[in-house]
Design a protein around this motif. Structure first.
Motif, PDB file in Angstrom:
ATOM      1  N   GLU A   1       0.859  -1.183   0.000  1.00  0.00           N
ATOM      2  CA  GLU A   1       0.000   0.000   0.000  1.00  0.00           C
ATOM      3  C   GLU A   1       0.888   1.223   0.000  1.00  0.00           C
ATOM      4  N   GLU A   2       0.418   2.261  -0.647  1.00  0.00           N
ATOM      5  CA  GLU A   2       1.150   3.523  -0.654  1.00  0.00           C
ATOM      6  C   GLU A   2       0.813   4.293   0.614  1.00  0.00           C
ATOM      7  N   CYS A   3       1.847   4.842   1.248  1.00  0.00           N
ATOM      8  CA  CYS A   3       1.659   5.620   2.473  1.00  0.00           C
ATOM      9  C   CYS A   3       2.662   6.766   2.464  1.00  0.00           C
ATOM     10  N   ASP A   4       2.216   7.939   2.860  1.00  0.00           N
ATOM     11  CA  ASP A   4       3.123   9.087   2.897  1.00  0.00           C
ATOM     12  C   ASP A   4       3.817   9.208   4.248  1.00  0.00           C
ATOM     13  N   ASP A   5       3.762   8.143   5.040  1.00  0.00           N
ATOM     14  CA  ASP A   5       4.409   8.093   6.342  1.00  0.00           C
ATOM     15  C   ASP A   5       5.344   6.873   6.343  1.00  0.00           C
ATOM     16  N   ALA A   6       5.697   6.375   7.480  1.00  0.00           N
ATOM     17  CA  ALA A   6       6.699   5.318   7.613  1.00  0.00           C
ATOM     18  C   ALA A   6       6.138   3.925   7.338  1.00  0.00           C
ATOM     19  N   CYS A   7       6.975   3.080   6.730  1.00  0.00           N
ATOM     20  CA  CYS A   7       6.703   1.650   6.622  1.00  0.00           C
ATOM     21  C   CYS A   7       7.197   1.018   7.922  1.00  0.00           C
ATOM     22  N   LEU A   8       6.461   0.016   8.430  1.00  0.00           N
ATOM     23  CA  LEU A   8       6.754  -0.547   9.739  1.00  0.00           C
ATOM     24  C   LEU A   8       6.919  -2.065   9.695  1.00  0.00           C
ATOM     25  N   LYS A   9       7.780  -2.557  10.572  1.00  0.00           N
ATOM     26  CA  LYS A   9       7.906  -3.983  10.848  1.00  0.00           C
ATOM     27  C   LYS A   9       7.607  -4.136  12.338  1.00  0.00           C
ATOM     28  N   ILE A  10       6.624  -4.992  12.664  1.00  0.00           N
ATOM     29  CA  ILE A  10       6.195  -5.158  14.051  1.00  0.00           C
ATOM     30  C   ILE A  10       6.437  -6.600  14.477  1.00  0.00           C
ATOM     31  N   ASP A  11       7.314  -6.772  15.469  1.00  0.00           N
ATOM     32  CA  ASP A  11       7.561  -8.071  16.077  1.00  0.00           C
ATOM     33  C   ASP A  11       6.452  -8.322  17.089  1.00  0.00           C
ATOM     34  N   VAL A  12       5.700  -9.410  16.906  1.00  0.00           N
ATOM     35  CA  VAL A  12       4.498  -9.672  17.693  1.00  0.00           C
ATOM     36  C   VAL A  12       4.736 -10.831  18.660  1.00  0.00           C
ATOM     37  N   GLY A  13       4.257 -10.667  19.879  1.00  0.00           N
ATOM     38  CA  GLY A  13       4.234 -11.745  20.851  1.00  0.00           C
ATOM     39  C   GLY A  13       3.099 -11.520  21.822  1.00  0.00           C
ATOM     40  N   LEU A  14       2.054 -12.337  21.746  1.00  0.00           N
ATOM     41  CA  LEU A  14       0.947 -12.177  22.679  1.00  0.00           C
ATOM     42  C   LEU A  14       0.268 -13.507  22.957  1.00  0.00           C
ATOM     43  N   THR A  15      -0.223 -13.638  24.170  1.00  0.00           N
ATOM     44  CA  THR A  15      -0.950 -14.825  24.591  1.00  0.00           C
ATOM     45  C   THR A  15      -2.427 -14.612  24.313  1.00  0.00           C
ATOM     46  N   MET A  16      -3.069 -15.647  23.802  1.00  0.00           N
ATOM     47  CA  MET A  16      -4.502 -15.602  23.537  1.00  0.00           C
ATOM     48  C   MET A  16      -5.167 -16.678  24.396  1.00  0.00           C
ATOM     49  N   PRO A  17      -5.518 -16.336  25.646  1.00  0.00           N
ATOM     50  CA  PRO A  17      -5.995 -17.341  26.592  1.00  0.00           C
ATOM     51  C   PRO A  17      -7.267 -18.065  26.158  1.00  0.00           C
ATOM     52  N   ARG A  18      -8.179 -17.378  25.516  1.00  0.00           N
ATOM     53  CA  ARG A  18      -9.428 -18.028  25.104  1.00  0.00           C
ATOM     54  C   ARG A  18      -9.157 -19.128  24.080  1.00  0.00           C
ATOM     55  N   ILE A  19      -8.134 -18.926  23.253  1.00  0.00           N
ATOM     56  CA  ILE A  19      -7.738 -19.925  22.259  1.00  0.00           C
ATOM     57  C   ILE A  19      -6.756 -20.919  22.868  1.00  0.00           C
ATOM     58  N   GLY A  20      -6.034 -20.466  23.879  1.00  0.00           N
ATOM     59  CA  GLY A  20      -5.073 -21.333  24.541  1.00  0.00           C
ATOM     60  C   GLY A  20      -3.741 -21.389  23.823  1.00  0.00           C
ATOM     61  N   GLY A  21      -3.212 -20.236  23.480  1.00  0.00           N
ATOM     62  CA  GLY A  21      -1.939 -20.247  22.791  1.00  0.00           C
ATOM     63  C   GLY A  21      -1.254 -18.909  22.760  1.00  0.00           C
ATOM     64  N   LYS A  22      -0.070 -18.922  22.142  1.00  0.00           N
ATOM     65  CA  LYS A  22       0.730 -17.709  22.010  1.00  0.00           C
ATOM     66  C   LYS A  22       0.951 -17.433  20.531  1.00  0.00           C
ATOM     67  N   VAL A  23       0.656 -16.203  20.123  1.00  0.00           N
ATOM     68  CA  VAL A  23       0.881 -15.762  18.756  1.00  0.00           C
ATOM     69  C   VAL A  23       2.237 -15.072  18.709  1.00  0.00           C
ATOM     70  N   THR A  24       3.077 -15.502  17.784  1.00  0.00           N
ATOM     71  CA  THR A  24       4.386 -14.882  17.586  1.00  0.00           C
ATOM     72  C   THR A  24       4.622 -14.677  16.100  1.00  0.00           C
ATOM     73  N   GLY A  25       5.504 -13.754  15.788  1.00  0.00           N
ATOM     74  CA  GLY A  25       5.866 -13.527  14.401  1.00  0.00           C
ATOM     75  C   GLY A  25       6.070 -12.067  14.089  1.00  0.00           C
ATOM     76  N   VAL A  26       5.887 -11.743  12.808  1.00  0.00           N
ATOM     77  CA  VAL A  26       6.148 -10.394  12.308  1.00  0.00           C
ATOM     78  C   VAL A  26       4.988  -9.947  11.428  1.00  0.00           C
ATOM     79  N   VAL A  27       4.631  -8.677  11.561  1.00  0.00           N
ATOM     80  CA  VAL A  27       3.654  -8.046  10.683  1.00  0.00           C
ATOM     81  C   VAL A  27       4.345  -6.859  10.024  1.00  0.00           C
ATOM     82  N   TYR A  28       4.210  -6.763   8.713  1.00  0.00           N
ATOM     83  CA  TYR A  28       4.693  -5.604   7.972  1.00  0.00           C
ATOM     84  C   TYR A  28       3.477  -4.764   7.609  1.00  0.00           C
ATOM     85  N   THR A  29       3.548  -3.485   7.914  1.00  0.00           N
ATOM     86  CA  THR A  29       2.433  -2.589   7.641  1.00  0.00           C
ATOM     87  C   THR A  29       2.992  -1.176   7.481  1.00  0.00           C
ATOM     88  N   ASP A  30       2.165  -0.182   7.708  1.00  0.00           N
ATOM     89  CA  ASP A  30       2.617   1.196   7.597  1.00  0.00           C
ATOM     90  C   ASP A  30       1.885   2.066   8.610  1.00  0.00           C
TER      91      ASP A  30
END
Length: 142
Positions: free
Chosen positions: A53-82
């Motif tokens: 996507e075109e954005c006139d601001d910064a491109c971002l890389k987000i390192d993700v780590g969160l527990t999802m208790p209702r699902i019973g697990g931990k989400v990890t990884g990377v999201v690229y966005t802006d």
């Protein structure tokens, strides 16, 4: 006061020149199982579904780590966005744009339309995510 056409043209060109093509994709897992197809908008990094996507601001890389208790697990990884997308999300969830933990917990844990989970359960999940010391959304410009 009338603005000269040359000034308007220069401002328009500067806006176009400074817009960036930012990746919008994810490489995520839940307890080690790939779930990249669920966030953001079913775009898995490195595949033909990867979006930009075109954005006139910064491109971002987000390192993700969160527990999802209702699902019973931990989400990890990377999201690229802006910053354009994260600013839109912060407005939608009514949170500060640079409060990445609050924003990330809201993005990952708020119900999509049609979800049968009650708002109270969702709000509790989001608050637990925010309060959890192991939850992180480490952001860097790319």
């Amino acid at each position: 006061m009338k603005v000269p056409t040359a000034v308007l043209l220069t401002l328009t060109l500067c806006t176009v020149i400074f817009a960036k093509e930012c990746r919008r994709c994810a490489e995520l897992s839940l307890n080690g199982v790939d779930i990249s197809g669920i966030h953001p908008q079913h775009n898995k990094c490195g595949t033909d579904t990867e979006a930009t996507e075109e954005c006139d601001d910064a491109c971002l890389k987000i390192d993700v780590g969160l527990t999802m208790p209702r699902i019973g697990g931990k989400v990890t990884g990377v999201v690229y966005t802006d910053k354009c997308a994260t600013n839109e999300a912060s407005a939608r969830f009514e949170v500060e744009p640079d409060d990445w933990k609050v924003l990330g917990c809201n993005i990952f844990l708020n119900a999509e339309e049609g979800d049968s989970v009650s708002r109270e359960v969702m709000a509790a999940d989001v608050q637990n995510c925010i309060d959890n010391e192991s939850t992180h959304f480490e952001v860097e410009e790319v």
